[in-house]
Design an enzyme around this catalytic site. Sequence first.
Site, mmCIF file in Angstrom:
data_model
loop_
_atom_site.group_PDB
_atom_site.id
_atom_site.type_symbol
_atom_site.label_atom_id
_atom_site.label_comp_id
_atom_site.label_asym_id
_atom_site.label_seq_id
_atom_site.Cartn_x
_atom_site.Cartn_y
_atom_site.Cartn_z
ATOM 1 C CB CYS A 60 85.760 -75.301 -53.788
ATOM 2 S SG CYS A 60 85.915 -76.818 -52.864
ATOM 3 C CD GLU A 88 82.759 -78.290 -59.432
ATOM 4 O OE1 GLU A 88 81.879 -78.326 -58.562
ATOM 5 O OE2 GLU A 88 83.951 -78.009 -59.183
#
Length: 177
Positions: A62, A110
């Site tokens: 990620c 996010e």
Amino acid sequence: MTEMVPAWVEGRLMPVEKLEAHQRGLRHMAISVFVMAGEAVLIQRRAAGKYHTPGLWANTCCTHPRWGEEAADCAVRRLREELGITGLVTVFADRVEYRADVGNGLIEHEVVDIFVAEAPSDLPVNPDPEEVWETRWVDLTDLAREVKEHPERFTPWLRIYLAEHMERIFGKLRVVQ
């Protein structure tokens, strides 16, 4: 080198330094990748030197796209940079938004494009030790159980993905009952 990531400031998407985005808790773009070999998923333990959530287990990889970088290109880039993985086709699975305290006064807020890639079980993996402490393959059902039993061993985002978005990411056939 300063890394600029796409973040929303006063409603406008603009380049913001990555650490500043986390310090201010700004909503920003991210990607997450799950590499699968059948029902097994490749997970990584984050390197001890990471500025947040060091030593915790996370999905395959990620990160944040660079300003102007497409999410799909970012996913392929980070598989290569973090794990030495090339040649896989990443498929968009879902978009998830979350907000989590990741320690040291930092907030991950996010908007994450999540990708899944199918791989052979003998996929060569060559982790960058600056990014990744170790990797392992684990059955998705076993991983979901592990996360429930020992959440302190896993990153906030992996806990959120498995608890709240399992079917949307992995499809109905892989959902843990």
